[in-house]
Write a protein that holds these residues in place. Structure first.
Motif, PDB file in Angstrom:
ATOM      1  N   THR A  10       0.843  -1.199   0.000  1.00  0.00           N
ATOM      2  CA  THR A  10       0.000   0.000   0.000  1.00  0.00           C
ATOM      3  C   THR A  10       0.870   1.237   0.000  1.00  0.00           C
ATOM      4  OG1 THR A  10      -0.104   0.038   2.411  1.00  0.00           O
ATOM      5  CG2 THR A  10      -1.852  -1.142   1.267  1.00  0.00           C
ATOM      6  N   SER A  12       0.166   5.527   0.661  1.00  0.00           N
ATOM      7  CA  SER A  12      -0.744   6.625   0.930  1.00  0.00           C
ATOM      8  C   SER A  12      -0.011   7.939   0.689  1.00  0.00           C
ATOM      9  CB  SER A  12      -1.227   6.554   2.387  1.00  0.00           C
ATOM     10  OG  SER A  12      -2.105   7.630   2.656  1.00  0.00           O
ATOM     11  N   GLU A  15      -2.755  14.509  -1.613  1.00  0.00           N
ATOM     12  CA  GLU A  15      -3.152  15.079  -2.904  1.00  0.00           C
ATOM     13  C   GLU A  15      -2.179  16.188  -3.294  1.00  0.00           C
ATOM     14  OE1 GLU A  15      -7.117  16.570  -2.905  1.00  0.00           O
ATOM     15  OE2 GLU A  15      -7.026  17.308  -4.968  1.00  0.00           O
ATOM     16  N   PRO A  82      -7.081  12.661  -6.448  1.00  0.00           N
ATOM     17  CA  PRO A  82      -7.960  11.629  -5.881  1.00  0.00           C
ATOM     18  C   PRO A  82      -8.346  10.551  -6.889  1.00  0.00           C
ATOM     19  CG  PRO A  82      -8.631  13.781  -5.122  1.00  0.00           C
ATOM     20  CD  PRO A  82      -7.558  14.018  -6.159  1.00  0.00           C
ATOM     21  N   SER A  85      -6.418   7.202  -7.139  1.00  0.00           N
ATOM     22  CA  SER A  85      -6.577   6.121  -6.157  1.00  0.00           C
ATOM     23  C   SER A  85      -7.053   4.862  -6.848  1.00  0.00           C
ATOM     24  CB  SER A  85      -7.594   6.534  -5.079  1.00  0.00           C
ATOM     25  OG  SER A  85      -7.107   7.609  -4.312  1.00  0.00           O
ATOM     26  N   THR A 108      -1.838  -0.819  -3.680  1.00  0.00           N
ATOM     27  CA  THR A 108      -2.958   0.111  -3.576  1.00  0.00           C
ATOM     28  C   THR A 108      -2.429   1.507  -3.323  1.00  0.00           C
ATOM     29  OG1 THR A 108      -4.392  -1.614  -2.690  1.00  0.00           O
ATOM     30  CG2 THR A 108      -5.053   0.666  -2.309  1.00  0.00           C
ATOM     31  N   SER A 110      -3.510   5.182  -2.256  1.00  0.00           N
ATOM     32  CA  SER A 110      -4.586   5.916  -1.605  1.00  0.00           C
ATOM     33  C   SER A 110      -4.182   7.376  -1.529  1.00  0.00           C
ATOM     34  CB  SER A 110      -4.828   5.355  -0.200  1.00  0.00           C
ATOM     35  OG  SER A 110      -5.813   6.107   0.461  1.00  0.00           O
ATOM     36  N   VAL A 111      -5.010   8.253  -2.068  1.00  0.00           N
ATOM     37  CA  VAL A 111      -4.689   9.674  -2.107  1.00  0.00           C
ATOM     38  C   VAL A 111      -5.496  10.395  -1.028  1.00  0.00           C
ATOM     39  CG1 VAL A 111      -4.612  11.744  -3.536  1.00  0.00           C
ATOM     40  CG2 VAL A 111      -4.220   9.494  -4.567  1.00  0.00           C
TER      41      VAL A 111
END
Lengths: 113, 114
Positions: A10, A12, A15, A82, A85, A108, A110-111
């Protein structure tokens, strides 16, 4: 056996920041590499590709880097949004229409707004 | 923009039953593929198809699986006797021969075997 794999499950990011997704491959015979994006409930969507005779290729907000010495592939996404993502997969194949894709496990992205 | 389509989007079946997953590749493409993705795992190659015959298949693609291009537009994957472990997303892809490399994927069929 030979495989294509991803270092991190993952990622993260905030933005607007840049994202870097990494991938290691072990099949030295592969000469074509692709990054796919998969949104929830959809099929893999082509993002960008690179042939083994190149070390960098740029698209719109995305750049793929290939380091054949260490068998490493990365995807850089500038100014992450976004809508970026999703799950990202690297894949490898031999050049030619009749060659299968071998996918990595996926990461993955994630934003955070 | 041309795209690969797949039907149904979701198929629920009982173990031991036969299922047929259908795909309509992009019209001028000549190479066709099936991949599957078990939930949370990577996409795995099943089979490639060209000129009305299988070009390559993986170890997953055993005697329970078959593919067919019954007419000029459809490309089907049949599983003769489904098992619980066949539950997965099944993706069809097609390739424009001249370019050779970019495979275009359909949205997938979610197969649930009960």
């Amino acid at each position: 056996g030979e495989s294509v794999g991803l270092h991190l499950p993952t990622l993260s990011v905030q933005e607007g920041d840049n994202s870097i997704i990494n991938c290691a491959y072990s099949n030295s015979a592969s000469d074509y590499f692709i990054w796919y994006k998969q949104e929830s409930g959809k099929g893999p969507q082509f993002i960008i590709d690179i042939r083994s005779n190149m070390d960098k290729r740029q698209g719109q907000r995305v750049t793929v880097l290939l380091n054949k010495t260490v068998k490493h592939l990365s995807l850089q996404i500038a100014a992450t949004q976004p809508g970026d993502s999703a799950v990202y997969f690297c894949a490898e194949k031999y050049t030619g229409a009749n060659s299968k894709l071998t996918f990595g496990k996926g990461i993955t992205l994630s934003v955070r707004p | 923009e041309p795209e690969v389509t797949q039907t149904p989007s979701h198929q629920v079946t009982q173990m031991g039953q036969e299922v047929i997953l259908r795909c309509v590749p992009i019209s001028n493409h000549l190479y066709f593929y099936w991949y599957r993705q078990i939930l949370g795992q990577k996409v795995e190659f099943l089979v490639s198809f060209y000129n009305n015959e299988i070009s390559e298949k993986s170890e997953i693609f055993d005697d329970q699986f078959s593919v067919e291009r019954p007419d000029g537009s459809n490309f089907t994957l049949k599983i003769r006797s489904t098992k619980l472990e066949d539950s997965a997303m099944y993706f069809c892809a097609s390739n424009l021969a001249l370019l050779g490399n970019e495979q275009f994927f359909g949205p997938g069929t979610r197969l649930t075997v009960l």
